[in-house]
Design a protein around this motif. Structure first.
Motif, PDB file in Angstrom:
ATOM      1  N   SER A  69       0.843  -1.195   0.000  1.00  0.00           N
ATOM      2  CA  SER A  69       0.000   0.000   0.000  1.00  0.00           C
ATOM      3  C   SER A  69       0.879   1.246   0.000  1.00  0.00           C
ATOM      4  O   SER A  69       1.788   1.387   0.820  1.00  0.00           O
ATOM      5  CB  SER A  69      -0.910  -0.008   1.227  1.00  0.00           C
ATOM      6  N   SER A  70       0.604   2.160  -0.918  1.00  0.00           N
ATOM      7  CA  SER A  70       1.525   3.270  -1.148  1.00  0.00           C
ATOM      8  C   SER A  70       1.701   4.198   0.050  1.00  0.00           C
ATOM      9  O   SER A  70       2.742   4.833   0.190  1.00  0.00           O
ATOM     10  CB  SER A  70       1.092   4.075  -2.378  1.00  0.00           C
ATOM     11  N   HIS A  73       4.802   3.530   2.027  1.00  0.00           N
ATOM     12  CA  HIS A  73       6.099   3.754   1.402  1.00  0.00           C
ATOM     13  C   HIS A  73       6.363   5.220   1.068  1.00  0.00           C
ATOM     14  O   HIS A  73       7.510   5.672   1.142  1.00  0.00           O
ATOM     15  CB  HIS A  73       6.208   2.903   0.135  1.00  0.00           C
ATOM     16  N   TYR A  74       5.296   5.966   0.723  1.00  0.00           N
ATOM     17  CA  TYR A  74       5.503   7.337   0.265  1.00  0.00           C
ATOM     18  C   TYR A  74       4.711   8.370   1.064  1.00  0.00           C
ATOM     19  O   TYR A  74       4.698   9.552   0.720  1.00  0.00           O
ATOM     20  CB  TYR A  74       5.173   7.444  -1.229  1.00  0.00           C
ATOM     21  N   GLU A 153      -3.365   2.450  -2.868  1.00  0.00           N
ATOM     22  CA  GLU A 153      -3.079   1.636  -4.052  1.00  0.00           C
ATOM     23  C   GLU A 153      -1.869   0.738  -3.766  1.00  0.00           C
ATOM     24  O   GLU A 153      -0.896   1.176  -3.151  1.00  0.00           O
ATOM     25  CB  GLU A 153      -2.772   2.525  -5.251  1.00  0.00           C
ATOM     26  N   ASN A 154      -1.929  -0.505  -4.207  1.00  0.00           N
ATOM     27  CA  ASN A 154      -0.824  -1.432  -4.021  1.00  0.00           C
ATOM     28  C   ASN A 154       0.140  -1.286  -5.200  1.00  0.00           C
ATOM     29  O   ASN A 154      -0.012  -1.914  -6.250  1.00  0.00           O
ATOM     30  CB  ASN A 154      -1.342  -2.876  -3.927  1.00  0.00           C
ATOM     31  N   LEU A 156       4.417   0.205  -6.054  1.00  0.00           N
ATOM     32  CA  LEU A 156       5.668   0.715  -5.504  1.00  0.00           C
ATOM     33  C   LEU A 156       6.339   1.776  -6.364  1.00  0.00           C
ATOM     34  O   LEU A 156       7.430   2.222  -6.047  1.00  0.00           O
ATOM     35  CB  LEU A 156       6.650  -0.447  -5.257  1.00  0.00           C
ATOM     36  N   VAL A 158       6.965   5.546  -7.827  1.00  0.00           N
ATOM     37  CA  VAL A 158       6.887   6.861  -7.183  1.00  0.00           C
ATOM     38  C   VAL A 158       6.014   7.787  -8.024  1.00  0.00           C
ATOM     39  O   VAL A 158       6.473   8.420  -8.974  1.00  0.00           O
ATOM     40  CB  VAL A 158       8.281   7.476  -6.987  1.00  0.00           C
ATOM     41  N   SER A 161      -0.916   8.082  -5.791  1.00  0.00           N
ATOM     42  CA  SER A 161      -1.747   6.875  -5.802  1.00  0.00           C
ATOM     43  C   SER A 161      -3.002   7.090  -6.649  1.00  0.00           C
ATOM     44  O   SER A 161      -3.463   8.217  -6.835  1.00  0.00           O
ATOM     45  CB  SER A 161      -2.146   6.535  -4.369  1.00  0.00           C
TER      46      SER A 161
END
Length: 367
Positions: A69-70, A73-74, A153-154, A156, A158, A161
């Motif tokens: 899931s974004s 990570h971001y 959103e799944n 990765l 950059v 989403s």
């Protein structure tokens, strides 16, 4: 972004296993801040192909989140803080919720997230308060509301989403600072900064608060309640506390507060206090104020009071400031007259105890 102006329809799915009334009332006897939660939550989803959809009021429960899931990570995430009060006449009211809805979308734009129509933001908040009205504490307590949105959103890569979840949860709360409305001691951070020009300082995103936590940890180790930050460019100008705006009261009655220059959150409490102060005949200056000047004004007696403000704590007097080279007191470590007057004026309106000539209160019908 969706431009659909059709109001969302919320499906209501009552919690089939709410907290027993006796347990809730017992918990209300010793309210902290942000540790107890009501039975329900509001949830709305967004996708690039559907826009906003699947709006519902449902039992509060965890979200299943994929490891990809974004948001994990971001850090595409924003939130608001607001309160529902039980007014003196028994009404359930919100304080300037339109400002929260507006600021929420300003944060969304900065974080490249979809904007939620203000009417849908307000509907989600109102419907949650309506179904969980018994969770609004009496007396000095309030129901703290946390609207937030995160990318889900799944993926990765950059980029922004293509899927988001908007949610509102509620928490009955007491005073933000332990010990209630007493002067706080703050730590001046010389090593860390909260935000920089061109950054996300004016957005209410989680990353700003994450960046402040190490300084807050430092403040706690120094025996302080909160941390105050200086600007990132010159490390000279006072900006704001970890989660609160700051005001200075001068000997001629003038209020000084740092200007909104993109690195400071445009606080709704801050905005309201400026309006109230000007109505009371006070001069308010939004201008740069250095830490060197702060120290000099305390020493000369020009600075009479200082206070911090925000939704959670409302107004808190600053009684002492500690920094690596020393420490100084303000107003003998007590709450000053102007701080008290402005705090009482604001709380009086928020709780329906005084006339709301501004139209700031928003009544939730049927509660």
């Amino acid at each position: 972004m969706s431009s659909d102006t059709t109001p969302l329809h919320f499906d209501t799915k009552p919690n089939t296993n709410p907290m027993p009334e006796a347990d809730r009332l017992k918990a209300f006897e010793n309210l902290g801040f942000g540790t107890l939660f009501s039975d329900h939550m509001a949830v709305v989803r967004w996708s690039a192909d559907k826009g906003w959809h699947s709006a519902e009021i449902t039992a509060r429960a965890p979200f299943p989140i994929d490891p990809a899931s974004s948001v994990l990570h971001y850090a595409q995430e924003i939130f608001e803080g607001m309160k529902a009060y039980r007014a003196a006449d028994g009404r359930a009211v919100l304080f300037r919720p339109e400002e929260n809805a507006r600021r929420f979308n300003e944060s969304a734009r900065r974080m490249a997230m979809p904007e939620l129509p203000e009417a849908d933001f307000l509907a989600a908040v109102e419907k949650l308060v309506r179904i969980d009205a018994k969770w609004i504490p009496q007396g000095e307590g309030s129901l703290y509301l946390r609207p937030f949105m995160f990318a889900c959103e799944n993926f990765l890569g950059v980029r922004p989403s293509k899927e988001y979840i908007f949610c509102v949860i509620a928490s009955p709360v007491g005073p933000y600072f332990k010990g209630g409305a007493k002067p706080v001691k703050i730590w001046l951070s010389e090593q860390y900064t909260r935000a920089a020009p061109g950054g996300t300082g004016a957005a209410k995103c989680g990353g700003n608060y994450a960046a402040s936590l190490i300084a807050q940890k430092e403040a706690s180790a120094q025996g302080c309640d909160q941390v105050v930050f200086l600007d990132a460019a010159e490390h000279r100008w006072v900006e704001e506390l970890g989660g609160m705006n700051v005001f200075f009261v001068m000997d001629d009655g003038t209020l000084v507060t740092p200007p909104l220059n993109g690195t400071i959150l445009p606080g709704i409490t801050r905005k309201s206090l400026i309006d109230l102060a000007r109505e009371q005949g006070m001069t308010v200056k939004e201008e740069l104020y250095s830490f060197e000047q702060w120290q000099a004004d305390v020493k000369s007696g020009k600075l009479k009071e200082a206070f911090a403000c925000g939704t959670a704590a409302v107004v808190a007097a600053i009684g002492a400031v500690k920094f690596p080279a020393g420490e100084f007191q303000i107003a003998n470590g007590e709450t000053g007259e102007t701080t008290t007057k402005l705090r009482q004026a604001l709380i009086g309106i928020q709780r329906g105890q005084t006339n709301d000539s501004h139209g700031w209160l928003h009544e939730i019908a049927g509660v």
